[in-house]
Structure formats: structure tokens, C-alpha cells
Write an enzyme that holds these catalytic residues in place. Structure first.
Site, PDB file in Angstrom:
ATOM      1  N   LYS A   1       0.846  -1.210   0.000  1.00  0.00           N
ATOM      2  CA  LYS A   1       0.000   0.000   0.000  1.00  0.00           C
ATOM      3  C   LYS A   1       0.875   1.251   0.000  1.00  0.00           C
ATOM      4  O   LYS A   1       0.637   2.186  -0.760  1.00  0.00           O
ATOM      5  CB  LYS A   1      -0.893  -0.012   1.249  1.00  0.00           C
ATOM      6  N   ASN A   2       1.896   1.260   0.879  1.00  0.00           N
ATOM      7  CA  ASN A   2       2.690   2.485   1.033  1.00  0.00           C
ATOM      8  C   ASN A   2       3.613   2.767  -0.146  1.00  0.00           C
ATOM      9  O   ASN A   2       4.171   3.860  -0.243  1.00  0.00           O
ATOM     10  CB  ASN A   2       3.504   2.441   2.332  1.00  0.00           C
TER      11      ASN A   2
ATOM     12  N   ARG B   1      -4.654  10.723   4.800  1.00  0.00           N
ATOM     13  CA  ARG B   1      -3.533  11.618   5.045  1.00  0.00           C
ATOM     14  C   ARG B   1      -2.474  11.532   3.944  1.00  0.00           C
ATOM     15  O   ARG B   1      -1.851  12.523   3.569  1.00  0.00           O
ATOM     16  CB  ARG B   1      -2.910  11.247   6.400  1.00  0.00           C
TER      17      ARG B   1
ATOM     18  N   CYS C   1      -4.135  13.147  13.812  1.00  0.00           N
ATOM     19  CA  CYS C   1      -4.172  11.722  13.529  1.00  0.00           C
ATOM     20  C   CYS C   1      -4.010  11.006  14.852  1.00  0.00           C
ATOM     21  O   CYS C   1      -3.269  11.462  15.716  1.00  0.00           O
ATOM     22  CB  CYS C   1      -3.036  11.404  12.572  1.00  0.00           C
TER      23      CYS C   1
ATOM     24  N   ARG D   1       1.671  14.438  13.582  1.00  0.00           N
ATOM     25  CA  ARG D   1       2.002  14.275  12.173  1.00  0.00           C
ATOM     26  C   ARG D   1       2.046  15.583  11.373  1.00  0.00           C
ATOM     27  O   ARG D   1       1.222  15.833  10.498  1.00  0.00           O
ATOM     28  CB  ARG D   1       1.057  13.264  11.517  1.00  0.00           C
ATOM     29  N   PRO D   2       3.025  16.442  11.673  1.00  0.00           N
ATOM     30  CA  PRO D   2       3.160  17.696  10.930  1.00  0.00           C
ATOM     31  C   PRO D   2       3.637  17.454   9.498  1.00  0.00           C
ATOM     32  O   PRO D   2       4.081  16.349   9.163  1.00  0.00           O
ATOM     33  CB  PRO D   2       4.234  18.450  11.726  1.00  0.00           C
TER      34      PRO D   2
ATOM     35  N   ASP E   1       5.699  19.980   8.072  1.00  0.00           N
ATOM     36  CA  ASP E   1       6.676  21.061   7.910  1.00  0.00           C
ATOM     37  C   ASP E   1       7.835  20.679   6.980  1.00  0.00           C
ATOM     38  O   ASP E   1       8.328  21.505   6.205  1.00  0.00           O
ATOM     39  CB  ASP E   1       7.211  21.494   9.283  1.00  0.00           C
ATOM     40  N   LEU E   2       8.271  19.418   7.031  1.00  0.00           N
ATOM     41  CA  LEU E   2       9.429  19.020   6.206  1.00  0.00           C
ATOM     42  C   LEU E   2       9.050  18.969   4.721  1.00  0.00           C
ATOM     43  O   LEU E   2       9.855  19.329   3.857  1.00  0.00           O
ATOM     44  CB  LEU E   2       9.970  17.666   6.673  1.00  0.00           C
TER      45      LEU E   2
ATOM     46  N   ASP F   1       5.212   0.524  11.829  1.00  0.00           N
ATOM     47  CA  ASP F   1       3.957  -0.048  11.326  1.00  0.00           C
ATOM     48  C   ASP F   1       3.775  -1.525  11.707  1.00  0.00           C
ATOM     49  O   ASP F   1       2.703  -2.089  11.462  1.00  0.00           O
ATOM     50  CB  ASP F   1       3.873   0.102   9.799  1.00  0.00           C
TER      51      ASP F   1
ATOM     52  N   ILE G   1       9.265   6.749  16.525  1.00  0.00           N
ATOM     53  CA  ILE G   1       8.708   7.549  15.418  1.00  0.00           C
ATOM     54  C   ILE G   1       7.372   8.166  15.826  1.00  0.00           C
ATOM     55  O   ILE G   1       7.146   9.355  15.610  1.00  0.00           O
ATOM     56  CB  ILE G   1       8.565   6.677  14.152  1.00  0.00           C
TER      57      ILE G   1
ATOM     58  N   ARG H   1      -8.361  -0.045   5.182  1.00  0.00           N
ATOM     59  CA  ARG H   1      -7.489   0.955   4.557  1.00  0.00           C
ATOM     60  C   ARG H   1      -6.216   0.307   4.008  1.00  0.00           C
ATOM     61  O   ARG H   1      -5.654   0.803   3.036  1.00  0.00           O
ATOM     62  CB  ARG H   1      -7.059   2.005   5.587  1.00  0.00           C
TER      63      ARG H   1
HETATM   64  C1  UD1 Z   1       4.816   6.861   6.309  1.00  0.00           C
HETATM   65  C2  UD1 Z   1       3.899   5.680   6.177  1.00  0.00           C
HETATM   66  C3  UD1 Z   1       3.367   5.267   7.545  1.00  0.00           C
HETATM   67  C4  UD1 Z   1       4.526   5.033   8.523  1.00  0.00           C
HETATM   68  C5  UD1 Z   1       5.441   6.251   8.558  1.00  0.00           C
HETATM   69  C6  UD1 Z   1       6.695   6.025   9.388  1.00  0.00           C
HETATM   70  C7  UD1 Z   1       2.907   5.961   3.980  1.00  0.00           C
HETATM   71  C8  UD1 Z   1       1.684   6.216   3.200  1.00  0.00           C
HETATM   72  N1  UD1 Z   1       2.785   6.022   5.313  1.00  0.00           N
HETATM   73  O1  UD1 Z   1       4.031   7.951   6.802  1.00  0.00           O
HETATM   74  O2  UD1 Z   1       2.615   4.065   7.383  1.00  0.00           O
HETATM   75  O3  UD1 Z   1       4.011   4.810   9.819  1.00  0.00           O
HETATM   76  O4  UD1 Z   1       5.888   6.569   7.205  1.00  0.00           O
HETATM   77  O5  UD1 Z   1       7.418   4.958   8.923  1.00  0.00           O
HETATM   78  O6  UD1 Z   1       3.958   5.671   3.458  1.00  0.00           O
HETATM   79  N2  UD1 Z   1       7.479  14.393  10.579  1.00  0.00           N
HETATM   80  C9  UD1 Z   1       7.727  15.716  10.856  1.00  0.00           C
HETATM   81  N3  UD1 Z   1       7.518  16.649   9.868  1.00  0.00           N
HETATM   82  C10 UD1 Z   1       7.082  16.291   8.617  1.00  0.00           C
HETATM   83  C11 UD1 Z   1       6.838  14.940   8.343  1.00  0.00           C
HETATM   84  C12 UD1 Z   1       7.046  14.003   9.345  1.00  0.00           C
HETATM   85  O7  UD1 Z   1       8.125  16.075  11.967  1.00  0.00           O
HETATM   86  O8  UD1 Z   1       6.915  17.183   7.771  1.00  0.00           O
HETATM   87  C13 UD1 Z   1       7.712  13.375  11.628  1.00  0.00           C
HETATM   88  C14 UD1 Z   1       6.461  12.549  11.956  1.00  0.00           C
HETATM   89  O9  UD1 Z   1       5.674  13.190  12.933  1.00  0.00           O
HETATM   90  C15 UD1 Z   1       7.068  11.244  12.438  1.00  0.00           C
HETATM   91  C16 UD1 Z   1       8.313  11.109  11.587  1.00  0.00           C
HETATM   92  O10 UD1 Z   1       8.600  12.421  11.099  1.00  0.00           O
HETATM   93  O11 UD1 Z   1       7.469  11.363  13.780  1.00  0.00           O
HETATM   94  C17 UD1 Z   1       8.167  10.164  10.427  1.00  0.00           C
HETATM   95  O12 UD1 Z   1       6.986  10.495   9.688  1.00  0.00           O
HETATM   96  P1  UD1 Z   1       6.891  10.232   8.132  1.00  0.00           P
HETATM   97  O13 UD1 Z   1       8.015   9.354   7.703  1.00  0.00           O
HETATM   98  O14 UD1 Z   1       6.757  11.531   7.443  1.00  0.00           O
HETATM   99  O15 UD1 Z   1       5.518   9.470   8.014  1.00  0.00           O
HETATM  100  P2  UD1 Z   1       4.618   9.416   6.716  1.00  0.00           P
HETATM  101  O16 UD1 Z   1       5.489   9.551   5.526  1.00  0.00           O
HETATM  102  O17 UD1 Z   1       3.477  10.335   6.856  1.00  0.00           O
END
Ligand code: UD1
Length: 424
Positions: free
Chosen positions: A22-23, A91, A115, A120-121, A123-124, A309, A331, A401
Site C-alpha cells: 500500500k505504502n 492523510r 491523527c 504528524r506535521p 513542515d518538512l 507499522d 517515530i 485501509r
Molecule cells: C509513512 C507511512 C506510515 C509510517 C510512517 C513512518 C505511507 C503512506 N505512510 O508515513 O505508514 O508509519 O511513514 O514509517 O507511506 N514528521 C515531521 N515533519 C514532517 C513529516 C514528518 O516532523 O513534515 C515526523 C512525523 O511526525 C514522524 C516522523 O517524522 O514522527 C516520520 O513520519 P513520516 O516518515 O513523514 O511518516 P509518513 O510519511 O506520513
């Protein structure tokens, strides 16, 4: 809203095929926006998240054909605004920002809300797209990103406080394929799903190197063409079914797996004492239980470490494993909603500041339980399969999902369960 009624206590046996990831499917489907030519993606799982993604693409103007796991897209003329009603359901739809911006010079998408597994920001994602030259405004819950004169390659470090971001890396990598000049992503996510996306983009004519490492380099090209691609097997679905076999004391075989993606899962299964073996080309795995399992420590971290996950599903297994286990989620430190429900089934788990201390018990008992998110629901199904008596897992839409036909796959392994609409 369906629910699953499980009569637990039957050891699972037999074999099933693991679906496409899925991911990986979600960003790969989003990447088809980068070309006006036709793309054909095989092994896309039939789960509600990929269904939402297909609907969103369709609403943007992409013509779609879907049959037996294959999605064929053609994004000849597309619009820049993704509809709120669909985007708000998933999301991961934020991974359309990069391709929309790169292809049309504009992306309008609603800000994802909170969430249950954490704040789950994004910002990056925004930092990366801004560095590529996008202007970003926020109004009425929507984000508007614009790059009227196109994106410009740059160097960008995507490290956040919990390490790299998976979908953030996907977004920037996709946007950078059509930027002028070279983009270097530092602290990039190394997840196999990112490598799979990079492989698809390369098939489309993108110039990418370093995927699967912490530094990805993308040399921008002026256009991308159509491509065929087969999505990698879902490592989290595989881990979940391994847990299903082990927690019920049965022996099961999973076909269509990729062993290197399961390394940390394999290590933890062996550390607990259970048995795991592969066929010659390592596309099938068999797990069988030991009579003398012991608890272990699990710390989730970005790939290649143990995946967040799979944390909830291992928690269920460890709830029934003698000894004390400690589980720490680096995470998503708040991702322990399943523990309270497991405790209602007789588990002994204390959760404190991002850590779960699990005191293994010998028996769980069936109960009505409430799923809170995708992987937490899977953990409750696993507990229900092992528990004495009947477990009712409510809010099954969470599990739909990300798990393709979970009820029929578990029935194929001998589980005694049925899906019923909630009104019954
Ligand atoms: C993806 C996966 C999700 C998995 C997660 C972590 C998909 C569709 N989803 O979610 O199943 O649980 O990776 O392996 O692929 N963060 C920030 N700022 C940002 C983005 C992320 O601080 O802009 C933080 C998040 O809060 C979290 C960490 O970075 O603590 C990792 O998140 P991220 O890898 O971005 O998760 P997703 O890509 O949303």
C-alpha cells in the site's frame, strides 16, 4: 461500518499470497500525474487507501482503468486543486503536492488534520517544496503552492526530530524530477517504498541516483514519459500474517515476499525463539512457533530499523509471550492505543512516555474491542485469533485501509471468523 467476529483459539495453517505494498502504491499512483502519457501499475492492492487515491486522481482529470490489481492511468489534462472531501479521508494524499506542483505549477490541497497516532506535521514537506522555489500560502484550511516559472533544483536536508520523512522524501523526489538543475536530498528516507517509487520514476525517464541511501540525487528533466511498473510486496502485511501464524501456534507460509525487506522482523521472531525459513529464491517464508518463546525488546526507528507499522502487531504477540518485553516507538511515541484494548482482553501492558512494558500472560479472552487506527486494528484481530472465546473488532474500516481482503485471507488459513455489517 463492518465489524469482524472472531472465534479464537484455532491454530492457523496453510499458505497465502502477500499483496502489493500500500505504502509504495500510493506515491507511485500520485507520480503518474507527472506525465500526460499512459502508465500501467501492477500489484496495486485493493484497499480503501488505494481506492481513495484512484478517486482523487480521477477527480483531477486522470482517466483510470482498474482490473485484477492493475491500474492504468492517463493524465492528459489535469487540474491543480484536489477535492477536500476525498483528500480529508486519507492523510497520504499530501504526496500529490509534489507531482501536481511540478506538472502544473500549482497545487491546492487541504492541510491534513490530526491523527490518532500522533500530531504528524508536514513542515518538512513544505520546507523541501519551498527550497525548490514554491511559494506557499494557507487559507481556509487549504494550502496553495505555486511555482509559476517552474521549480529549481536545490540541496535540502529532510531530517526532522524523529529522523527522515517517508512521504516528505517521496514528495520532494517527485517534484525534483521536473525541476531545472540538480536536487540533492540529504537525510532522505531509505524505506523500500521510496526505492520502489524511484524505480518507477526512473522507468518514466527521471534521472535519480542514491535511492535506498540517505542521499538521493535528482537531475531534473523537461518531461517524463509513460511506464509500466510492478509494486513491491507489502512487508507490513507480511509481518502481520507472520504474527497471525505465531500467535495462534500454527505454521504458515507466505508467498510473494521480499526477504531483505523483512530483516528486522526476522531478527525479532528469531530472538523470541520462533522459527523462520525461506524457499530457495527467498520469495516465500514459513514461520512456525517454538514451545519455549521469550520476551524481547523492540525499538522502532526509520528503515532499516524495526518499522513502527509492525509495532502494534508484535505487541499482541508479546502480550502472549512469557517474560517481560519492552517496546519503544521512536517515530510515533503516542502509538499505543491498542494496548488499552489488549488489556481489556486480559493482557498486562503498561504504557508510559512512548514505551510499553508487556508482562506476558498465558491466555487472552475474547471481548468487543474498538479499532483506533490501521495497525492497531490488525493487532486486535491478531489478539482475537489467539483469544479464548469470541472477539468483536469494531470499526473495521481502519483495517480495510491497508489490508486486502483480510477476512478471506485469514479464512484461507483456517481462521474461524466472519465480517458482518454493524447493523446486524
Ligand atoms: C509513512 C507511512 C506510515 C509510517 C510512517 C513512518 C505511507 C503512506 N505512510 O508515513 O505508514 O508509519 O511513514 O514509517 O507511506 N514528521 C515531521 N515533519 C514532517 C513529516 C514528518 O516532523 O513534515 C515526523 C512525523 O511526525 C514522524 C516522523 O517524522 O514522527 C516520520 O513520519 P513520516 O516518515 O513523514 O511518516 P509518513 O510519511 O506520513
Amino acid at each position: 461500518m463492518d465489524k469482524l467476529i472472531i472465534n479464537g483459539g484455532t491454530p492457523l495453517h496453510g499458505s497465502i499470497r502477500i499483496s502489493g505494498a500500500k505504502n509504495a502504491s500510493l506515491p507511485i499512483l500520485a507520480a503518474t500525474l507527472l506525465t500526460e502519457s499512459s502508465c500501467s501499475i501492477k500489484n496495486v492492492p485493493d484497499v480503501s487507501d488505494t481506492n481513495y487515491m484512484v478517486q482523487i486522481l480521477n477527480s483531477l482529470g486522470v482517466s483510470i482503468e482498474r482490473y485484477s490489481g492493475t491500474v492504468i492511468t492517463e493524465a492528459k489534462t489535469i487540474q491543480s486543486a484536489a477535492p477536500y472531501e476525498l483528500v480529508s479521508k486519507m492523510r497520504a494524499s499530501i504526496c500529490m503536492m509534489g507531482p501536481l506542483l511540478a506538472r502544473t505549477g500549482k497545487a491546492i490541497i487541504s492541510m491534513p488534520g490530526g491523527c490518532v497516532i500522533g500530531t504528524r506535521p508536514i513542515d518538512l514537506h513544505l520546507k523541501g517544496l519551498k527550497a525548490l522555489g514554491a511559494t506557499i500560502t494557507q487559507d481556509g484550511g487549504n494550502l496553495t503552492l505555486e511555482a509559476k516559472n517552474g521549480l529549481i533544483g536545490c540541496e535540502i536536508d529532510l531530517r526532522g526530530k524523529s529522523g527522515p520523512t517517508v512521504l516528505g522524501t517521496a514528495n520532494i523526489m517527485m517534484a525534483a524530477t521536473l525541476a531545472q538543475g540538480t536536487t540533492i536530498i540529504e537525510s532522505a528516507a531509505r524505506e523500500p517504498e521510496i526505492e520502489d517509487l524511484a524505480d518507477f520514476l526512473i522507468n518514466m525517464g527521471a534521472k535519480i541516483t542514491g535511492q535506498g541511501t540517505r542521499v538521493i540525487t535528482i537531475e531534473g528533466v523537461t518531461s517524463l514519459h509513460g511506464a509500466h511498473h510492478e509494486v513491491i510486496p507489502d512487508r507490513i502485511e507480511a509481518a502481520t500474517y507472520m504474527m497471525a501464524g505465531l500467535i495462534t501456534g500454527g505454521e504458515i507460509t507466505l508467498k510473494n515476499i521480499c526477504r531483505p525487506h523483512l530483516k528486522t522482523i526476522e531478527e525479532k521472531i528469531q530472538q523470541i525463539g520462533h522459527y523462520i525459513s525461506y524457499n530457495a529464491d527467498e520469495t516465500q517464508v514459513t514461520v512456525s512457533p517454538t514451545s519455549n518463546p521469550q520476551g524481547c525488546e523492540i525499538i522502532t526507528d526509520p528503515y532499516p530499523s524495526f518499522p513502527t507499522d509492525a509495532q502494534a502487531q508484535f505487541t499482541s504477540l508479546l502480550a502472549l509471550t512469557p517474560g517481560i518485553s519492552v517496546i519503544e516507538d521512536m517515530i510515533f511515541p503516542e502509538r499505543f492505543m491498542h494496548c488499552a484494548e489488549l488489556n481489556r482482553m486480559g493482557a498486562k501492558i503498561e504504557v508510559d512516555r512512548g514505551k510499553a512494558i508487556v508482562h506476558g500472560v498465558t491466555q487472552l479472552t475474547g471481548a468487543p474491542v474498538m479499532a483506533s487506527d490501521l495497525r492497531a486494528s490488525a493487532a486486535l484481530v491478531l489478539a482475537g485469533l489467539a483469544a479464548k472465546g469470541t472477539t468483536q473488532v469494531n470499526r473495521l474500516y481502519h483495517i480495510d485501509r491497508g489490508y486486502e481482503h483480510i477476512d478471506t485471507k485469514l479464512q484461507d488459513l483456517g481462521a474461524d471468523l466472519k465480517r458482518v455489517p454493524n447493523s446486524i
